[in-house]
Structure formats: C-alpha cells, structure tokens
Motif scaffolding. Structure first.
Motif, short mmCIF file in Angstrom:
data_model
loop_
_atom_site.label_atom_id
_atom_site.label_comp_id
_atom_site.label_asym_id
_atom_site.label_seq_id
_atom_site.Cartn_x
_atom_site.Cartn_y
_atom_site.Cartn_z
N VAL A 92 36.92 10.69 -5.95
CA VAL A 92 36.03 9.59 -5.60
C VAL A 92 35.99 9.37 -4.09
N ALA A 93 37.12 9.61 -3.41
CA ALA A 93 37.19 9.34 -1.97
C ALA A 93 36.38 10.32 -1.14
N PRO A 94 36.60 11.64 -1.24
CA PRO A 94 35.80 12.55 -0.42
C PRO A 94 34.31 12.51 -0.77
N LEU A 95 33.98 12.28 -2.03
CA LEU A 95 32.57 12.19 -2.41
C LEU A 95 31.92 10.94 -1.81
N THR A 96 32.66 9.83 -1.80
CA THR A 96 32.14 8.61 -1.18
C THR A 96 31.98 8.80 0.32
N ALA A 97 32.96 9.44 0.95
CA ALA A 97 32.87 9.71 2.39
C ALA A 97 31.65 10.57 2.70
N ALA A 98 31.40 11.57 1.86
CA ALA A 98 30.24 12.43 2.07
C ALA A 98 28.94 11.66 1.87
N ALA A 99 28.91 10.78 0.87
CA ALA A 99 27.71 9.98 0.61
C ALA A 99 27.40 9.06 1.79
N LEU A 100 28.43 8.48 2.39
CA LEU A 100 28.21 7.61 3.54
C LEU A 100 27.73 8.41 4.75
N ARG A 101 28.28 9.60 4.95
CA ARG A 101 27.82 10.43 6.07
C ARG A 101 26.34 10.77 5.93
N GLU A 102 25.93 11.01 4.68
CA GLU A 102 24.54 11.43 4.45
C GLU A 102 23.56 10.26 4.42
N ALA A 103 23.91 9.19 3.68
CA ALA A 103 22.95 8.10 3.44
C ALA A 103 23.09 6.95 4.40
N ALA A 104 24.27 6.79 5.03
CA ALA A 104 24.48 5.66 5.94
C ALA A 104 25.25 6.12 7.17
N PRO A 105 24.75 7.13 7.87
CA PRO A 105 25.50 7.66 9.01
C PRO A 105 25.66 6.61 10.11
N GLY A 106 26.90 6.42 10.53
CA GLY A 106 27.17 5.48 11.61
C GLY A 106 27.22 4.03 11.21
N VAL A 107 26.92 3.71 9.96
CA VAL A 107 26.95 2.30 9.52
C VAL A 107 28.42 1.88 9.32
N PRO A 108 28.87 0.82 9.97
CA PRO A 108 30.29 0.44 9.91
C PRO A 108 30.65 -0.36 8.65
N VAL A 109 30.61 0.29 7.51
CA VAL A 109 30.99 -0.36 6.26
C VAL A 109 32.52 -0.38 6.14
N THR A 110 33.00 -1.09 5.13
CA THR A 110 34.43 -1.21 4.85
C THR A 110 34.75 -0.47 3.56
N VAL A 111 35.86 0.24 3.53
CA VAL A 111 36.35 0.83 2.28
C VAL A 111 37.77 0.30 2.04
N CYS A 112 38.11 0.11 0.78
CA CYS A 112 39.45 -0.35 0.44
C CYS A 112 39.91 0.33 -0.83
N SER A 113 41.21 0.30 -1.07
CA SER A 113 41.75 0.88 -2.29
C SER A 113 43.20 0.48 -2.45
N ARG A 114 43.64 0.39 -3.70
CA ARG A 114 45.05 0.23 -3.99
C ARG A 114 45.75 1.59 -4.00
N ASP A 115 44.98 2.66 -4.04
CA ASP A 115 45.52 4.01 -3.91
C ASP A 115 45.30 4.42 -2.45
N TRP A 116 46.27 4.14 -1.60
CA TRP A 116 46.07 4.26 -0.16
C TRP A 116 45.76 5.67 0.29
N GLY A 117 46.21 6.67 -0.47
CA GLY A 117 45.93 8.04 -0.09
C GLY A 117 44.45 8.34 -0.01
N MET A 118 43.64 7.61 -0.76
CA MET A 118 42.20 7.83 -0.74
C MET A 118 41.59 7.50 0.62
N LEU A 119 42.19 6.58 1.34
CA LEU A 119 41.62 6.14 2.61
C LEU A 119 41.62 7.24 3.66
N ALA A 120 42.47 8.26 3.48
CA ALA A 120 42.53 9.36 4.45
C ALA A 120 41.22 10.14 4.50
N ALA A 121 40.40 10.06 3.46
CA ALA A 121 39.14 10.80 3.44
C ALA A 121 38.15 10.30 4.48
#
Length: 213
Positions: A92-121
C-alpha cells in the motif's frame, strides 16, 4: 489547534463537505485490495464482505468504496489530505507514493501509519509530511524513544494514552501532536487539558465549533 476530519475522505461527498467546512486536514484510510488502493476503514473478509469493528458485516456490493485516484481527483490539488496507510499489505505504501507522484506531484499532503515502516516509501518526496501513529501503550513507549533519536514531522496518538506530562515531553521534539478520536465536548475538553496541538474527530459540527471564525 489543528483540526482533522476523521475518516471524512473515505466518501467523496464527505471529503468535499469537510474541505468546505474549513478543516486543516481530512483523514482518509488507504487499503490495498487486489491491486487497487481503496479508501475504507472497514476490513475485507474475503472478496464479498467488509467488516468494521463494533459494527455489522456489510456486503461489498452494498457499499460505495472510492479509490485513491477518485479522492485525489476530488481534492483537485488541495493539500489538506491526510492518508492513513492501513495493513496488512506493505505494498500500500509504495503504490500510494507512486499515485501521489503521478496525480498530485509536489502537493504537500500528509501521510500517517501505525506501521511506521511504510513511511519510508515517501522519503524521496520531502514535501510530504510523515506522521507516526500510536494506538496502544507499547507503540506510545516506542514513539517516545523514537522522537529522542530523530526529528519527526508529527505524531497521531490515541487520546486515552496520554497525560499532560507525556504531551509536554513529546512537544520538546515535535510541534505536531494530534489525538484521536475527539468526538464529544468532554473529549475536546480532555484534549485541550492535555495541551495537544491537534484533534482528529468524526464530529464535523464539533470541528466547525472549534474552527476560527
């Protein structure tokens, strides 16, 4: 006080209503299902059923489940999204990162997770704010250790876990300490007494009452 509309991004009408209400962030849950990034808090039970804790099981065909692409289109470049990455699938993390790069490039959104390893994406997207979530006592202990070792952009922590002393300690390391879920006047008073810098609430009228005129 940062005001976050809890789960409002899981339905497109609710997302638009929350943005129009002037909240600071609209939280939406991202889950990976059969290669698609779905916006829902409910967990999947097989291919046909969705289950929300403390609620009835719902047939998937009876629910409208938007995709992340739908949410990004509706937000139309608005930076007030907070995407909560849910398990159990790490993809879910790398796919979300890719979706943001494509559909919202440069938009400063926030991501959060209880699985902190996902944030590295999202490390290669410095404009994205990464928030570490803690939902139980063990995670709170871990996050207290984490902020002593490294700088973090923000925290999201279950309201019942915190004391004013712990909040003050966390604020020594980060300016953003949000709590969830703050859905009643009593919980709002508790959050204020703790000294937190943000509240996450499913009660949109409550958020409107707190928002500056």
């Amino acid at each position: 006080m940062i005001l976050v509309a809890h789960r409002a991004g899981n339905a497109l009408a609710d997302l638009r209503a929350a943005l129009d209400a002037g909240v600071d962030l609209v939280e939406a849950d991202v889950r990976l299902y059969r290669g698609a990034l779905e916006m829902r808090h409910a967990k999947a039970i097989g291919p046909r059923l969705l289950w929300e804790p403390w609620r009835d099981v719902t047939r998937r065909r009876d629910m409208s489940v938007p995709l992340l692409a739908d949410v990004l289109t509706t937000a139309a470049g608005d930076s007030r999204l907070m995407l909560d990455l849910k398990g159990p699938f790490q993809g879910v993390a790398p796919l979300t990162a890719a979706a943001l790069r494509e559909a919202a490039p440069g938009v400063p959104v926030t991501v959060c997770s209880r699985d902190w390893g996902m944030l590295a994406a999202f490390e290669d997207q410095p404009h994205i704010r990464r928030v570490y979530s803690a939902g139980n006592r063990r995670q709170l202990d871990q996050v207290r250790q984490l902020v002593r070792r490294q700088k973090v952009a923000g925290l999201s922590i279950r309201l019942s876990l915190l004391t004013p002393a712990v909040v003050a300690e966390l604020h020594e390391h980060t300016g953003l300490v949000m709590v969830w879920s703050v859905d009643t006047e009593a919980e709002l008073a508790q959050a204020r007494a703790l000294g937190v810098s943000g509240i996450i609430s499913k009660n949109l009228p409550l958020l409107r009452s707190v928002a500056p005129a």
